[in-house]
Design a protein around this motif. Sequence first.
Motif, PDB file in Angstrom:
ATOM      1  N   ASN A 342       0.835  -1.202   0.000  1.00 28.63           N
ATOM      2  CA  ASN A 342       0.000   0.000   0.000  1.00 28.63           C
ATOM      3  C   ASN A 342       0.872   1.257   0.000  1.00 28.63           C
ATOM      4  OD1 ASN A 342      -2.282  -1.576   0.042  1.00 28.63           O
ATOM      5  ND2 ASN A 342      -2.737  -1.254   2.208  1.00 28.63           N
ATOM      6  N   SER A 401      -3.683   4.218   3.311  1.00 25.76           N
ATOM      7  CA  SER A 401      -4.994   3.601   3.537  1.00 25.76           C
ATOM      8  C   SER A 401      -5.915   3.745   2.329  1.00 25.76           C
ATOM      9  CB  SER A 401      -5.673   4.225   4.774  1.00 25.76           C
ATOM     10  OG  SER A 401      -6.052   5.570   4.524  1.00 25.76           O
ATOM     11  N   GLU A 404      -6.532   0.307   0.861  1.00 27.17           N
ATOM     12  CA  GLU A 404      -7.148  -0.773   1.624  1.00 27.17           C
ATOM     13  C   GLU A 404      -8.488  -1.137   0.999  1.00 27.17           C
ATOM     14  OE1 GLU A 404      -7.387   0.703   5.579  1.00 27.17           O
ATOM     15  OE2 GLU A 404      -5.222   0.582   5.948  1.00 27.17           O
TER      16      GLU A 404
END
Length: 477
Positions: A342, A401, A404
């Motif tokens: 990520n 994030s 995600e």
Amino acid sequence: MELFFLIALTLFIILVTLPILAVLYRPNIINLPPGKTGLPYIGESLEFLSTGRKGHPEKFLSDRMEKFSRQVFRTSILGEQTAVVCGAQGNKFLFSNENKLVTAWWPKSILRLFPSSNQSTILAEGMRMRKMLPHFLKPEALQRYIGVMDHMAQVHFQDSWENKQEVTVYPLAKMYTFSVACKVFLSMDDPKEVAKFAAPFNDMASGIISIPINFPGTSFNRGLKASKIIRNEMLRMIKQRRKDLAENKATPMQDILSHMLVATDEEGQRLGEVGIADKIISLLIGGHDTASATITFVVKFLAELPDIYDQVLKEQLEIAKSKEPGELLTWEDIQKMKYSWNVACEVMRLAPPLQGSFREALHDFDYAGFSIPKGWKLYWSTHTTHKNPEYFSDPEKFDPSRFEGSGPAPYTFVPFGGGPRMCPGKEYARLEILVFMHNIAKRFKWNKVIPDEKIVVDPMPIPAKGLPVHLYPQKHE
């Protein structure tokens, strides 16, 4: 003499501008995208290239999107009438209309750097390559190289990083990724031979996206000279490999080079040696340049963001602690590096190694209410979505994030392109980047020597001084 020069200049301008005027004023093309085309032949190429070298490649696009249209605008790049399509809808349109309304197109500089190709044969050869590469670059096939990459990373850090207080990241990242590409594609692992082979690649890569003016001192001229050196070395290696295959000293499936030498098309014909050389050269450039740029920016952002670094370190140390002494990374270990990937994706969003690419219109068609003539070039860029607040809230903020769950919306995060022409080396790059992150994080902390180092794009983003960093060895319990 002056009269002769004026007549020659006038004829040159007429010859260059007549084809452009013929397209612009075709009776059935009445609604071209808004924009400007700049000077004859040169067009807006100088500004297109110079904004990148000044560290702001998105400025060329954002200024024109603001002035003309946020969906599509007209320009002239690298000697070609070009429509720049913008945003997720533009990406979707081009990626989903491959070989229907548009097809791949390469600038003249690329065609001259790869002499086995012309615009028609390069398309056919590209399709053959894409049928061939998945056998080597799909996840199942690449699993056997994870241990090889890890071993090479360990040797690389022992030789070039450890016991040093300061290093410059970008040239070392290039050394690592080029060595891995030579091993995977060519079974070449002699460091001296790899170093000799690597030397001219920088000049050739810079010549690929340049104005094709062959004067001494230009990027294109340096690229042409480098391509001849590389190709001669590649042809020597091909002859040796062909001999080794005949004597059973090499196997047909040991790497991409062997496979190309034995593979045939539907008519039983094999690729010629110059064609094989050009294909391998393009793979070597694509297989290390983009990954080394991403690795460099991973190191840059982790130096700037200690909280992000701590989370990467935690993930990588958990994997390291699960290994026996001397045990190499495995596919299962790579699958545990979710947060690290990520982070790498967020790096590629903010500093995409691929700036964009070109297509050519196969027919007249309409897009976003404007007419695109047959033969025009179309350009898409990562910069019209990656930092666009319409797709990424607070786009300048580093936030892993975002990736995600289901991640960004389709066609907004496109560091590897998309559609049928998505980069076939995506999984290869993922493994190479994660193996590097594992090895650097478990060994060092670091900070930047130059806090505000400038970023330039030529043709990929790189720190202007190569990102020198101070190293601090990890002290694990």
